[in-house]
Write a protein that holds these residues in place. Sequence first.
Motif, PDB file in Angstrom:
ATOM      1  N   ARG A   1       9.400 -30.499  35.040  1.00  0.00           N
ATOM      2  CA  ARG A   1       8.337 -29.568  34.675  1.00  0.00           C
ATOM      3  C   ARG A   1       8.147 -28.425  35.653  1.00  0.00           C
ATOM      4  O   ARG A   1       7.777 -27.318  35.264  1.00  0.00           O
ATOM      5  CB  ARG A   1       7.000 -30.311  34.535  1.00  0.00           C
ATOM      6  CG  ARG A   1       6.931 -31.315  33.400  1.00  0.00           C
ATOM      7  CD  ARG A   1       5.529 -31.916  33.326  1.00  0.00           C
ATOM      8  NE  ARG A   1       4.546 -30.889  33.017  1.00  0.00           N
ATOM      9  CZ  ARG A   1       4.081 -30.633  31.802  1.00  0.00           C
ATOM     10  NH1 ARG A   1       4.494 -31.359  30.778  1.00  0.00           N
ATOM     11  NH2 ARG A   1       3.180 -29.693  31.598  1.00  0.00           N
ATOM     12  N   ASN A   2       8.353 -28.687  36.939  1.00  0.00           N
ATOM     13  CA  ASN A   2       7.999 -27.697  37.962  1.00  0.00           C
ATOM     14  C   ASN A   2       9.152 -26.716  38.162  1.00  0.00           C
ATOM     15  O   ASN A   2      10.155 -27.021  38.813  1.00  0.00           O
ATOM     16  CB  ASN A   2       7.657 -28.386  39.280  1.00  0.00           C
ATOM     17  CG  ASN A   2       6.999 -27.441  40.261  1.00  0.00           C
ATOM     18  OD1 ASN A   2       7.173 -26.224  40.195  1.00  0.00           O
ATOM     19  ND2 ASN A   2       6.222 -27.991  41.180  1.00  0.00           N
ATOM     20  N   ARG A   3       9.001 -25.504  37.651  1.00  0.00           N
ATOM     21  CA  ARG A   3      10.061 -24.504  37.729  1.00  0.00           C
ATOM     22  C   ARG A   3      10.098 -23.789  39.074  1.00  0.00           C
ATOM     23  O   ARG A   3      10.965 -22.949  39.309  1.00  0.00           O
ATOM     24  CB  ARG A   3       9.899 -23.489  36.595  1.00  0.00           C
ATOM     25  CG  ARG A   3       9.956 -24.145  35.219  1.00  0.00           C
ATOM     26  CD  ARG A   3       9.788 -23.133  34.111  1.00  0.00           C
ATOM     27  NE  ARG A   3       9.526 -23.785  32.840  1.00  0.00           N
ATOM     28  CZ  ARG A   3       9.231 -23.130  31.726  1.00  0.00           C
ATOM     29  NH1 ARG A   3       9.163 -21.809  31.740  1.00  0.00           N
ATOM     30  NH2 ARG A   3       9.006 -23.789  30.601  1.00  0.00           N
ATOM     31  N   GLN A   4       9.161 -24.106  39.964  1.00  0.00           N
ATOM     32  CA  GLN A   4       9.192 -23.542  41.316  1.00  0.00           C
ATOM     33  C   GLN A   4      10.217 -24.241  42.203  1.00  0.00           C
ATOM     34  O   GLN A   4      10.551 -23.744  43.280  1.00  0.00           O
ATOM     35  CB  GLN A   4       7.808 -23.647  41.962  1.00  0.00           C
ATOM     36  CG  GLN A   4       6.717 -22.858  41.271  1.00  0.00           C
ATOM     37  CD  GLN A   4       5.356 -23.119  41.900  1.00  0.00           C
ATOM     38  OE1 GLN A   4       4.714 -24.127  41.647  1.00  0.00           O
ATOM     39  NE2 GLN A   4       4.924 -22.202  42.748  1.00  0.00           N
ATOM     40  N   LEU A   5      10.709 -25.383  41.756  1.00  0.00           N
ATOM     41  CA  LEU A   5      11.604 -26.189  42.582  1.00  0.00           C
ATOM     42  C   LEU A   5      13.051 -25.755  42.408  1.00  0.00           C
ATOM     43  O   LEU A   5      13.485 -25.408  41.309  1.00  0.00           O
ATOM     44  CB  LEU A   5      11.461 -27.671  42.224  1.00  0.00           C
ATOM     45  CG  LEU A   5      10.041 -28.246  42.245  1.00  0.00           C
ATOM     46  CD1 LEU A   5      10.089 -29.734  41.969  1.00  0.00           C
ATOM     47  CD2 LEU A   5       9.346 -27.938  43.560  1.00  0.00           C
ATOM     48  N   GLN A   6      13.798 -25.819  43.509  1.00  0.00           N
ATOM     49  CA  GLN A   6      15.231 -25.546  43.498  1.00  0.00           C
ATOM     50  C   GLN A   6      15.963 -26.765  44.037  1.00  0.00           C
ATOM     51  O   GLN A   6      15.549 -27.344  45.049  1.00  0.00           O
ATOM     52  CB  GLN A   6      15.555 -24.318  44.350  1.00  0.00           C
ATOM     53  CG  GLN A   6      14.891 -23.038  43.846  1.00  0.00           C
ATOM     54  CD  GLN A   6      15.174 -21.838  44.720  1.00  0.00           C
ATOM     55  OE1 GLN A   6      15.401 -21.973  45.915  1.00  0.00           O
ATOM     56  NE2 GLN A   6      15.174 -20.662  44.120  1.00  0.00           N
ATOM     57  N   TRP A   7      17.056 -27.130  43.366  1.00  0.00           N
ATOM     58  CA  TRP A   7      17.754 -28.371  43.679  1.00  0.00           C
ATOM     59  C   TRP A   7      19.181 -28.099  44.137  1.00  0.00           C
ATOM     60  O   TRP A   7      19.845 -27.204  43.639  1.00  0.00           O
ATOM     61  CB  TRP A   7      17.789 -29.276  42.458  1.00  0.00           C
ATOM     62  CG  TRP A   7      16.446 -29.795  42.051  1.00  0.00           C
ATOM     63  CD1 TRP A   7      15.551 -29.176  41.224  1.00  0.00           C
ATOM     64  CD2 TRP A   7      15.833 -31.016  42.444  1.00  0.00           C
ATOM     65  NE1 TRP A   7      14.429 -29.944  41.074  1.00  0.00           N
ATOM     66  CE2 TRP A   7      14.571 -31.083  41.811  1.00  0.00           C
ATOM     67  CE3 TRP A   7      16.238 -32.082  43.271  1.00  0.00           C
ATOM     68  CZ2 TRP A   7      13.719 -32.170  41.981  1.00  0.00           C
ATOM     69  CZ3 TRP A   7      15.391 -33.161  43.434  1.00  0.00           C
ATOM     70  CH2 TRP A   7      14.136 -33.189  42.797  1.00  0.00           C
ATOM     71  N   ASP A   8      19.633 -28.915  45.077  1.00  0.00           N
ATOM     72  CA  ASP A   8      21.033 -28.926  45.517  1.00  0.00           C
ATOM     73  C   ASP A   8      21.516 -30.370  45.531  1.00  0.00           C
ATOM     74  O   ASP A   8      20.747 -31.291  45.852  1.00  0.00           O
ATOM     75  CB  ASP A   8      21.190 -28.322  46.915  1.00  0.00           C
ATOM     76  CG  ASP A   8      20.986 -26.816  46.916  1.00  0.00           C
ATOM     77  OD1 ASP A   8      21.685 -26.134  46.152  1.00  0.00           O
ATOM     78  OD2 ASP A   8      20.117 -26.332  47.669  1.00  0.00           O
TER      79      ASP A   8
END
Length: 243
Positions: A131-138
């Motif tokens: 849900r949280n589009r502020q997060l960035q994943w690696d």
Amino acid sequence: MNLLNSSAVEMLPEPVRALAERLGCESTGGAPTVRLSQIGRLRSGANASWTQYRASQTIASDECRFSWIARTGLFGLVRIEDALDHGTGRLTVTALGCLPVMRAPTCAALDRSEMMRYLAEIVWAPDAILRNRQLQWDVSGDRFLAVSCRTSGPPATVTFALDENGRIAVVKAADRPMFVAGGFRPACWFGRVFDYRRHAGYWLPFRAAVGWEIDGQPVVCWEGQLVEWVAYSEENGVRPQAS
């Protein structure tokens, strides 16, 4: 049901989407807010005494926001508030309802520190993964994920290590700002979550231990256990309990 943007979900790395699925998140919706309560013990450092606490917390899944309020000390007369709201961190301790004991200065370091706590506590708000589009994943290998979010200072980042079941077991941040002697300094911060149980349709860790690396040694400063956990949806209220 609140529908998520399917294209945004599809843009997430496949291991991240797989983690969300293993934890019980639904790609068609989820809950924007989690409310929980905890019991446990905490201390300020390696040589400090442990004190019992009882806490309540809300965590948002669609934005970086949380509020943790604990009662500790004799008869619970000491109140600790740890929070993040619209990018601004807050850390205060009061006694007897109004007497100030400690207040961390409002600054970029506090904001970043509280953002790291929010990122780590995705374990208790797993819908934030989708849900949280502020997060960035690696993704790093088969069992390591890093999640980041921008702050008023440098980006906040924590790393998750997955267990043999593909669930989050260890959380670590190499440089979380630690409040000491009236200011902040970066320090290695770590957490371990365990005792996963199926609850309200999710897999949640019911116990956790968190600490700092102090003088080169890992020191656990916080231990907690879930007592209650409820997820709220915007349209349907409380998510039904799983059988």
